[in-house]
Every structure is written in C-alpha cells, then in structure tokens.
Design an enzyme around this catalytic site. Structure first.
Site, PDB file in Angstrom:
ATOM      1  CD  GLU A 357      -2.961  -0.816   2.266  1.00 26.04           C
ATOM      2  OE1 GLU A 357      -3.947  -1.383   2.416  1.00 26.04           O
ATOM      3  OE2 GLU A 357      -2.605   0.004   3.220  1.00 26.04           O
ATOM      4  CB  CYS A 358       0.608   4.169   0.158  1.00 25.74           C
ATOM      5  SG  CYS A 358       0.970   6.093  -0.104  1.00 25.74           S
ATOM      6  CB  ALA A 359       5.384   3.550   1.748  1.00 23.80           C
TER       7      ALA A 359
END
Length: 853
Positions: A357-359
């Site tokens: 997720e994201c990072a």
C-alpha cells in the site's frame, strides 16, 4: 443479550486544524499515564502519524476510528477492543469539530464519531490571534449541531457534548485573563497552555513527522507531559471522562469477524503458521494495529523486518505486507540494501503473496526519483507537484490476491508521489476513468489504503494465499536459523582503552596459551562468566566490549582532578545527569556501575516472580540469586526480537537489555513500554545505547527504571560509573538501599564530564566510527558465509560453529564464548567491534578455519 461497558473517555477536538489537538491529546495521554493510569489512545480519521505519538505516550498501540473506512457500526466495537484493559480512553479528533468527508454533511467528522460513541468533547482553542472573540467562537461550536445547515443555529440539544475547554498558545497571563473573562462561567476551562514551539512536532509534506523517525520524540514527549500536568487540571479531566455514558455493544473480535470468511487460526492445518514479513523501520511507519491482529487470528505469524537494514526476509516467509510511510525520504537506505531488494524481487516473481500500500507500491517500483528500488512493479515513480489526499470508494478491477472482480471497498489516498506510467492490470477503479495500482494472483500493490477491520475479507484472502504458499528460500548470505534480525540505526556504545586489538596481527608463536580447562570447558558458574576472563595476555582482544581508542583529553583531565582525599558527593553528578535527560534530579540515582544498580534492584522488594529476558547480560541473574527467576528466551528464528506476550502476566519484575548483550538487537521503545503493568517494575539495561534512539532514559513512567553505565563507550572499566533513571518513589527507595559513598570521586567526575555537550559531540564521533567498523566486520562475516545477527551495538553475535571459539584462541584471538548466555550454545560467539586492521586479521583466521575458503 445487550452488553454494556463502562469506559471513561473524552474526545479532544478543536474549531479547526492547527489549534493543537495532537499536542494536547498526546500530552494528556502521557501525563495521565504518568499518574499510573492505563490510557488508550485513539484517532478520528485515517491518519497514521498521530497514533504513533499516542503509542509513544501510552505504551499501547494507537487506534483509528473512521466511519468511512470501517463503517459506523464498527466504531463502538473497535473503541472497546482498542481500550480493553484501559482505565481511560482519549480520542483525538480530526480537523475542525464538524469537518468531515467533503460533500458528506459532516460524515466522518469528530462530531460524528463523538455522537456515535457518545463521547464527551474537550475543545482545544488556539487563542494566539484573538481574545474576547474566542468566546464567540466557543459559543458557536457549542450550539451548532452536526445536522444544522449554514446559519441555522439550534437549541444545543443535538450539538456536540462539549464539557470543557483547553486554551492553547496564550501569549501572556494578561492575554489569557482577557479570554477567561469573556468566557465567564458558562464554559469550564481545564487549563491554559502558553505559546511554546518547543513542544510542537515538526511537519513534513504529509503532515507531522512520525514519532518513529524523531530521535528526540521521547524527550519532547516528556517535556510536553510535564507542561500538561502542570497547566491542565488532570483530576477534572478524569472526572469528566468518568461522566461518559456506558457503551452498548461487544468489542471487535478479529477471530469472530474472520469466521464468516471461513478462515481462523484453528482452521489451519496443525501447527502451520506461515510467516508474514511486515515492513517496519523508519521508511514504513504507517499501519493499522488491526491488520496484524487479523493476520494472527487467521493463523499467520507476522514478523516485522526493516527493508532499510535487514539483508533478508524473515526465515519461513510465505507472505509480505508492505504498508505506508516515507520511502522517498529513505530512498538511499532502501536502495543501498541491494541484497534484500534482490531477494524480494525474485520471491515476488516466483509467486510470493505480496500486499503493498502506497509506500509499499513505491518500494516495489523500478525507481523512486531515480533511486533504484525492488523492480517487481515495472514502472518509475517520482515526487508529484501536489498532495493527493482523499477518501475513496473503490471497485476491484478484477479477480486478484485480495479481491473478487467488482468488489467494493472504502479507503483513502495520502501521498505526494505518482507513477510515471501504467504498471498493468489495475488493482482498483475509482470511476470516471481513474484507476490505481497493479494486481494479480499473487501481488496487490496500490496507493489506496484500506482498513482491514472494515473489510476483513481482504485479510482472509491474503491469509489463505499465505497458507498455500511455499516459504521463501533463504539467500546464500543468510542461514536457516535466522529470521530478520535487528532493527535500525547506527551503533550505540563501545569497547576498550589500549586494547591488544589495536596492535597488528598477533604473534603465532608456540608460547601462545593452549586454552586451559576454564575456557575450553563450560565454566563452573556460567552466569558469572564475562568477557574479561577471555582476555589472556598475548591474545588480540575481541572479547571485551570496551571502546578500543584512547580516552578524550577532557575526560583524562576530569579524572586527574578528582579528589580522592575527601568523601565523594554524587549530588553534582545526579544534577548533571538530570539535565542530560531532561528529568528532575529526584528521578536520577548515580551508581557504581550497572552491577551495583542490579544489586539494588534485587534488594528493592521481595520479588515473587522476577523475569529476565534472554539471551542477555547475566549480571541480573547473579544479583537475583536465590529468587525464583524465570527466563523468557528469545530465539534466532525470530531474530531475537522481543515478543511481549511471552512475559508472564504475574511477573512483578522484568529485566531486559536494549540493545541486548550479546545479540545487539535493539527493541522498539513502544514494545518495551508494553511491558509496563500495575505492580510491576520494568528494568531496561541501556549500557550499549549511546545515541538515545529508542531510549527510555528520559521517560518518566511509574514502574519504569533505566540503567546506564559509562564503562564501554568511554573506556573506563576500572572506574565503576553508572546511573539509574525512574520515577521519584522508586529512585528514593533504591537510594535508601545504596551503600554510603559507593560512587567514587573518580566516578562522580566521569559522570559529570560524560554528560556535557562536549561529551555528546565526542559520543557521536565514536558511535559513527563503531558503525563503520561494524559494517566492515559484518560484511566480511557475510562474505565467509558465517551466520550473524544484524547488530546496533559495538559487538556482533555470530555463529561460526562449535569449536571455533577454542580454535580462534589457539590462533591468537579472544572472542567471547556465548554458551554461558541462556538460550545460546557453543556454536555462537560474540565478537567485539574493532578497527579494520585487527578485524582483517581475525577474519583471515576465521577464513582459515572454514573449508573451501
């Protein structure tokens, strides 16, 4: 049957962002915890950063309450679950009291959550730019209801239940007085905080800087707690919290919610508990506590690893979870860890179930702003010109690792980067042509953050895939018994004065000792065995963890100036240590080294169930001789990481090192704080912690005691100098048991000198040199294929095999045998960090002992 639960609680809200909600909420949590109460911290909204400060303040996981992410019906169950065992819950609001999802008429606002959870509100108001007008603002906030439209005031019956005020950023007493007169008696004011930038957390492009990334976080929190305790009426806060009505409903239960998806720990085969490698460290600080709780309930074993420092995934990994954080700011460290990147890229290509997720998505890209990343997602990423911050309702673009086609979830985006091209089959569709991420049977990587407590089917599908997966093969530089060791950061302490290891390669003459029975055989009293027993004359010393450089001139001068002709007075040393850690003097006790401190602790009470966490320095066991000491033994299979659940609930004394001798593993401060419990003393040995990262020496908590010594870093083993920090009551009781004048004049002089600003600068240089030399040592061990534990200390625990300890002695090198540490056997040795030249000689001797090298 309807369940009701009494839970004292308050929400800390404000008229708008920037008024000081996080400052006041976190300060209240810390100040109340210092009184002995168990506090549970919660945050309205999806934010990850504020809960990190809550965790630091309370010693418990920070929790989120967000109706968009989890649904209104889950707010009370999640609040009850997160606050289980707590005396009081503090909920920090989001933005302004009535501000929520755009276009949602206050949905997901602080007022909305307060209404659903029936939580009284304390309003924090920044008064720095007004005086009498503050009363008008407060009047509006207390009478305007969530369902009111613009300009439609109500009677107040349906308005938020505002029970008190905290006035923040007062410029002066006169200024605060003007505001108080305008408010009158209609609004109870719990306290006034003065303008003080020193207690505000620094900001970053996504908000505050996470607590885990601030080396000063613990000290800043302590200052904040002291200010809040001084200026806010804590008794009134507790009284108002106890006025909250009982909650109706049952606590959220991860096992129960997964049962509907036919996944549970009991439904797995036998003792099969697949390891889920969960990214942590400074680059990956964003996660919801319920994520790992769901994975455990599904029969998985989440183990945290640090992609910036760990060179391999934990042993037995069958799934990877890469959460959010700031990889763009730690790109150099992540990129530099090419061993882990190589292993992870190959594992994902071979079908390892992976959620990012994201990072995590950024980390899996080819590059981030030009810095090389894992490359499992074949696109580049870069910083974007503006922040993306939005609630989303997303539809699964197809069948994949986490979802079925068309499945709808809620989530949020929170990033300031973007992908420079499309990575392939999208993970999510947001409508109007907007898509996100990439997904397939074994990979789900996207910007969208989801809260799995609101969508437990995601956790269920991931767990099923992990149970079906094969463990990742360990890379050639690792070893089957090794999980992901240590944690972050550079070293902390140090090794010895004119040490033999500073000379070049030792002589190999026949006059060298042949290792008498005391060193070839197990010692008669293994717990009393220490590294100095290994340093036979003629051997290069890699056994004693004392800095191998000369003492600073200013320390030599201080020692020479110490007056041995007078009885020593440790008061100036106590005061200097108090300043060093930002504490009051009555919470500090100078000692004759750590050994005296352990003895004082042993005599402090009639301990019923003392526990020592091993492998660990054995002097605490010696001090507790005759008592029913229990050992909690950590293992190489988990990287010697602390599992707080292993500590028995009945333990009234817990002793643990940080970083631990001999493993060099540094435990997170938040994990150590989880050990605190009513009636229990937790003792942290920080003898090898010199950079204050994860230190608790500046934290004042009932039942917390930290021991430090000067022996190692400052090359003064012959001068027994150390100290303890703790709550005033415990320190006073320990001082009563201390032998008069036990801290010598030389030790007092050393304590004063080594807590100065000059000492701080020198310590930084020494720690940096140790880190460089340690990196050389561990690199050479890896080259030889010798298993070792990633260390943050001036020593490395290695496993060259049984018999190597004795063989090295015969070759002219003293390393510390490790079989006297509970939990280790003769295949392990502890190697002190030395300069490159003597280390190269040791490495050559090790190479000569290994076949094929």
């Amino acid at each position: 049957m309807v369940t009701t639960t009494a839970l004292p609680r308050l929400m800390i809200a404000a008229p708008a962002s920037g008024h000081g909600k996080t400052t006041v909420a976190t300060g209240l949590m810390a100040a109340l915890a210092r009184t002995g109460l168990t506090i549970s911290g919660h945050k309205v909204g999806p934010d990850y950063i504020d809960p990190g400060y809550h965790a630091l303040a309370t010693g418990r996981p920070g929790r989120n309450l967000d109706p968009h992410l989890v649904g209104e019906e889950q707010l009370v169950p999640l609040l009850l679950h997160g606050a289980a065992g707590a005396d009081l819950a503090i909920i920090e609001g989001v933005m302004g009291l009535y501000d929520g999802q755009l276009g949602g008429d206050g949905f997901s606002s602080s007022a909305h959550v307060a209404e659903v959870t029936r939580t009284p509100v304390v309003l924090v108001v920044d008064i720095s730019h007004a005086s009498r007008s503050i009363a008008a603002t407060v009047h509006g906030m207390t009478t305007w209801a969530l369902r009111d439209g613009p300009g439609r005031p109500c009677s107040g019956a349906d308005a938020a239940d505002i029970v008190g005020l905290v006035l923040n950023k007062a410029g002066s007493d006169r200024h605060a007085g003007e505001v108080l007169r305008a408010l009158g008696d209609r609004y109870p004011v719990l306290g006034v905080l003065r303008r003080d930038d020193g207690i505000e957390a620094p900001s970053r492009h996504l908000g505050l800087v996470p607590a885990a990334e601030r080396t000063d976080a613990a000290a800043a929190l302590e200052r904040l707690a002291a200010q809040v305790a001084e200026r806010i009426d804590l008794e009134a806060v507790v009284r108002l919290a106890k006025g909250a009505p009982d909650l109706v409903g049952d606590p959220w239960d991860p096992t129960a919610v997964l049962s509907g998806h036919h996944v549970s720990a009991s439904s797995t085969t036998g003792d099969d508990h697949p390891v889920i490698a969960v990214a942590g460290g400074r680059a990956f600080t964003f996660s919801y506590a319920e994520t790992t709780e769901l994975l455990r309930a599904a029969g998985c074993d989440p183990i945290v690893f640090d992609p910036a420092t760990d060179d391999s995934l934990p042993a037995g990994t069958r799934g990877v979870y890469l959460g959010g954080g700031f990889p763009e700011l730690h790109a150099a460290d992540l990129s530099g860890n090419d061993r882990l990147r190589t292993q992870l890229r190959a594992a994902i290509a071979n079908g390892l179930p992976t959620v990012a997720e994201c990072a995590g998505l950024l980390y899996l890209c080819r590059t981030v702003d030009g810095a090389e990343m894992v490359g499992a997602v074949p696109v580049e990423a870069a910083m974007a010109p503006q922040l993306t911050l939005a609630y989303r309702t997303a539809t699964a673009a197809g069948e994949n690792l986490l979802t079925t086609a068309g499945q709808v979830v809620t989530g949020h985006e929170f990033h300031r980067t973007h992908l420079l091209s499309s990575p392939g089959q999208a993970a999510w569709s947001f409508g109007e042509g907007l898509v996100d991420g990439v997904a397939g049977p074994n990979l789900h990587a996207a910007y969208l953050h989801t809260h799995w407590a609101g969508h437990p089917q995601l956790a269920a599908r991931f767990a099923v895939a992990a149970h079906a997966a094969e463990p990742v093969a360990l890379p050639p530089w690792s070893s089957p018994s090794r999980s992901s060791p240590s944690r972050s950061s550079p070293s902390r302490s140090s090794p010895s004065r004119s040490s033999p290891s500073r000379s070049s390669s030792p002589s190999r003459s026949s006059s060298l000792p042949r290792c008498g029975d005391a060193l070839a055989d197990p010692p008669h009293e293994p717990l009393r065995h220490h590294g100095d027993a290994e340093t036979t004359p003629g051997l290069a010393d890699f056994a004693v963890n004392v800095y191998d450089g000369p003492r600073p001139a200013w320390l030599e001068a201080a020692l020479l100036a110490a007056d041995p002709g007078r009885y020593p007075d440790a008061t100036p040393a106590r005061d200097a240590i108090a300043v060093r850690h930002g504490r009051s003097p009555d919470t500090v006790l100078p000692t004759a080294g750590a050994a005296e401190a352990f003895g004082l602790v042993a005599r402090l009470r009639s301990w019923r169930c003392p526990v020592v966490v091993h492998p660990q320095f054995t002097e605490p066991d010696v001090a507790l001789e005759g008592l029913p000491v229990q050992h909690v033994t950590l293992t190489a299979a988990t990287g010697f990481r602390l599992d707080t659940s292993l500590v028995p609930a009945e333990a009234d004394l817990v002793l643990i090192g940080n970083p631990t001798n001999p493993t060099g593993v540094r435990h997170r401060a938040s994990a150590l704080l989880e050990l605190l419990a009513p009636g229990r003393l937790v003792v942290i040995d920080e003898a090898f912690l010199e950079d204050d990262r994860e230190s608790l020496a500046g934290i004042a908590r009932p039942g917390l005691l930290v021991i430090r010594s000067l022996t190692k870093l400052w090359t003064i083993p012959g001068i027994r100098a150390g100290y303890m920090t703790g709550d005033a009551e415990t320190i006073t009781a320990l001082a009563r048991r201390q032998t008069p004048w036990s801290v010598s004049a030389a030790a007092v002089a050393a304590l004063i000198a080594c807590t100065s600003a000059e000492a701080s600068q020198e310590a930084g240089r020494r720690v940096a040199r140790i880190a460089r030399d340690r990196e050389y040592l561990t690199g050479e061990l890896a080259r030889l294929g010798i298993e070792h534990i990633a260390s943050t200390a001036p020593f490395v625990l290695a496993r060259p095999g049984a018999g190597v300890h004795l063989a090295l002695r015969r070759a002219g090198f003293a390393v510390r045998r490790a079989d006297t540490f509970p939990g280790l056997d003769a295949s392990w040795v502890r190697i002190a960090v030395r300069e490159r030249e003597p280390t190269a000689a040791l490495v050559a001797a090790l190479a000569a002992l290994r076949p094929g090298t």
